[in-house]
Structures are given as C-alpha cells and as structure tokens.
Write a protein that holds these residues in place. Sequence first.
Motif, PDB file in Angstrom:
ATOM      1  N   SER A   7       0.099   5.748  -5.175  1.00  0.00           N
ATOM      2  CA  SER A   7      -0.636   5.728  -3.896  1.00  0.00           C
ATOM      3  C   SER A   7      -1.636   4.577  -3.865  1.00  0.00           C
ATOM      4  CB  SER A   7      -1.350   7.064  -3.673  1.00  0.00           C
ATOM      5  OG  SER A   7      -0.438   8.134  -3.672  1.00  0.00           O
ATOM      6  N   LEU A   8      -1.178   3.415  -4.231  1.00  0.00           N
ATOM      7  CA  LEU A   8      -2.068   2.262  -4.331  1.00  0.00           C
ATOM      8  C   LEU A   8      -2.631   1.865  -2.978  1.00  0.00           C
ATOM      9  CD1 LEU A   8      -0.099   0.287  -7.006  1.00  0.00           C
ATOM     10  CD2 LEU A   8      -2.515   0.889  -7.169  1.00  0.00           C
ATOM     11  N   LYS A   9      -3.864   1.388  -3.005  1.00  0.00           N
ATOM     12  CA  LYS A   9      -4.581   0.965  -1.816  1.00  0.00           C
ATOM     13  C   LYS A   9      -4.981  -0.505  -1.955  1.00  0.00           C
ATOM     14  CE  LYS A   9      -6.748   5.550  -1.599  1.00  0.00           C
ATOM     15  NZ  LYS A   9      -8.036   6.289  -1.555  1.00  0.00           N
ATOM     16  N   PRO A  10      -5.184  -1.191  -0.843  1.00  0.00           N
ATOM     17  CA  PRO A  10      -5.621  -2.597  -0.947  1.00  0.00           C
ATOM     18  C   PRO A  10      -6.884  -2.764  -1.793  1.00  0.00           C
ATOM     19  CG  PRO A  10      -4.915  -2.137   1.273  1.00  0.00           C
ATOM     20  CD  PRO A  10      -4.890  -0.816   0.543  1.00  0.00           C
ATOM     21  N   GLU A  11      -7.769  -1.781  -1.773  1.00  0.00           N
ATOM     22  CA  GLU A  11      -9.000  -1.885  -2.561  1.00  0.00           C
ATOM     23  C   GLU A  11      -8.760  -1.736  -4.063  1.00  0.00           C
ATOM     24  OE1 GLU A  11      -8.443   0.086   0.091  1.00  0.00           O
ATOM     25  OE2 GLU A  11      -9.450   2.037  -0.131  1.00  0.00           O
ATOM     26  N   ASP A  12      -7.542  -1.421  -4.466  1.00  0.00           N
ATOM     27  CA  ASP A  12      -7.205  -1.405  -5.895  1.00  0.00           C
ATOM     28  C   ASP A  12      -6.861  -2.801  -6.409  1.00  0.00           C
ATOM     29  OD1 ASP A  12      -5.444   1.656  -5.278  1.00  0.00           O
ATOM     30  OD2 ASP A  12      -7.414   1.439  -6.248  1.00  0.00           O
ATOM     31  N   SER A  64     -12.858   6.961  -7.967  1.00  0.00           N
ATOM     32  CA  SER A  64     -12.063   6.220  -6.991  1.00  0.00           C
ATOM     33  C   SER A  64     -10.560   6.274  -7.274  1.00  0.00           C
ATOM     34  CB  SER A  64     -12.522   4.763  -6.938  1.00  0.00           C
ATOM     35  OG  SER A  64     -12.398   4.158  -8.216  1.00  0.00           O
ATOM     36  N   VAL A 121      -2.410  -5.403  -4.005  1.00  0.00           N
ATOM     37  CA  VAL A 121      -1.872  -4.386  -3.101  1.00  0.00           C
ATOM     38  C   VAL A 121      -2.029  -4.899  -1.676  1.00  0.00           C
ATOM     39  CG1 VAL A 121      -1.930  -1.977  -2.387  1.00  0.00           C
ATOM     40  CG2 VAL A 121      -2.563  -2.611  -4.736  1.00  0.00           C
ATOM     41  N   ARG A 139      -4.803   9.772  -8.451  1.00  0.00           N
ATOM     42  CA  ARG A 139      -3.809   8.744  -8.150  1.00  0.00           C
ATOM     43  C   ARG A 139      -3.329   8.013  -9.400  1.00  0.00           C
ATOM     44  NH1 ARG A 139      -5.178   4.406  -5.221  1.00  0.00           N
ATOM     45  NH2 ARG A 139      -7.382   4.416  -5.871  1.00  0.00           N
ATOM     46  N   ALA A 196       0.843  -1.196   0.000  1.00  0.00           N
ATOM     47  CA  ALA A 196       0.000   0.000   0.000  1.00  0.00           C
ATOM     48  C   ALA A 196       0.880   1.250   0.000  1.00  0.00           C
ATOM     49  CB  ALA A 196      -0.920  -0.002   1.213  1.00  0.00           C
ATOM     50  N   GLY A 197       0.492   2.219  -0.815  1.00  0.00           N
ATOM     51  CA  GLY A 197       1.271   3.433  -0.973  1.00  0.00           C
ATOM     52  C   GLY A 197       2.268   3.374  -2.104  1.00  0.00           C
ATOM     53  N   SER A 210      -1.643  -4.669   2.477  1.00  0.00           N
ATOM     54  CA  SER A 210      -1.770  -3.617   3.500  1.00  0.00           C
ATOM     55  C   SER A 210      -0.618  -3.648   4.486  1.00  0.00           C
ATOM     56  CB  SER A 210      -3.096  -3.781   4.242  1.00  0.00           C
ATOM     57  OG  SER A 210      -3.169  -5.071   4.816  1.00  0.00           O
TER      58      SER A 210
END
Length: 123
Positions: free
Chosen positions: A85-90, A63, A121, A67, A14-15, A123
């Motif tokens: 800035s990737l997130k787990p929900e990506d 969403s 991604v 980013r 993440a990130g 966390s």
Amino acid sequence: QVQLVESGGGLVQAGGSLRLSCAASGRTFSRVAMGWFRQAPGKEREFVAAITGSGDVAYYANSVKGRFTISRDNAKNTVYLQMNSLKPEDTAVYYCAASPSTATRLTGEYNYWGQGTQVTVSS
C-alpha cells in the motif's frame, strides 16, 4: 566489521508493493539487531522499522505500521522490508543498518549502514 548491501528499490505506483533486501556479512548476523531507515530529499533520516537479532520482536514507525513488515532470515544473513500500500510520501532512499546493542528507533545506536536504495512512489 559489518558490510550491508541493500537491493529491491525502484519505481512503483501508489498502492503497489516492493520488497527490499539487505544482505549482511562480516560477523554473527543473528546477534545483531537490524533496522530500516529512510531519507527523503531535504528531510532528516527517519526510522522505519527494526527487528531483534532473533527476529522475535519488531518495531515500526507509526507512519508505516500496518503497511510495512520487517523480517529476517538468519540462515541467509538477510533482512527484508515488505512494503505494501505504498504512498507517494514513502518516496525516499531506504537504508538498512546494524546495531550490536538493541533494536531501536534511535539512529545513533546503529554502527553500520548500507549505501541505500531508492524507492519512488508515483501518484
């Protein structure tokens, strides 16, 4: 007929960042709008970003706005998706698609699809 091959997926924290590529062949690439979509397990395929044939206009899902950046190099018949800035929900399988008509978020407007590339991604 348009053939699309995605690459660049993988596992990232993440990130972090990833850049996806989609190489196209088969027709005049600059006349074809391109889009990126994604599908997470158990969910429907959703729009991520799209770009016109000339590359002068791009559209994004809320969403990912701010980013992700979609771009294209018509000399290389390639479209890119820079993901920051990737997130787990990506986390999803990401697909590129070609539309002979217009850059749109509507899945049904895209006639050609790649095989997809997995983005995970953590966390």
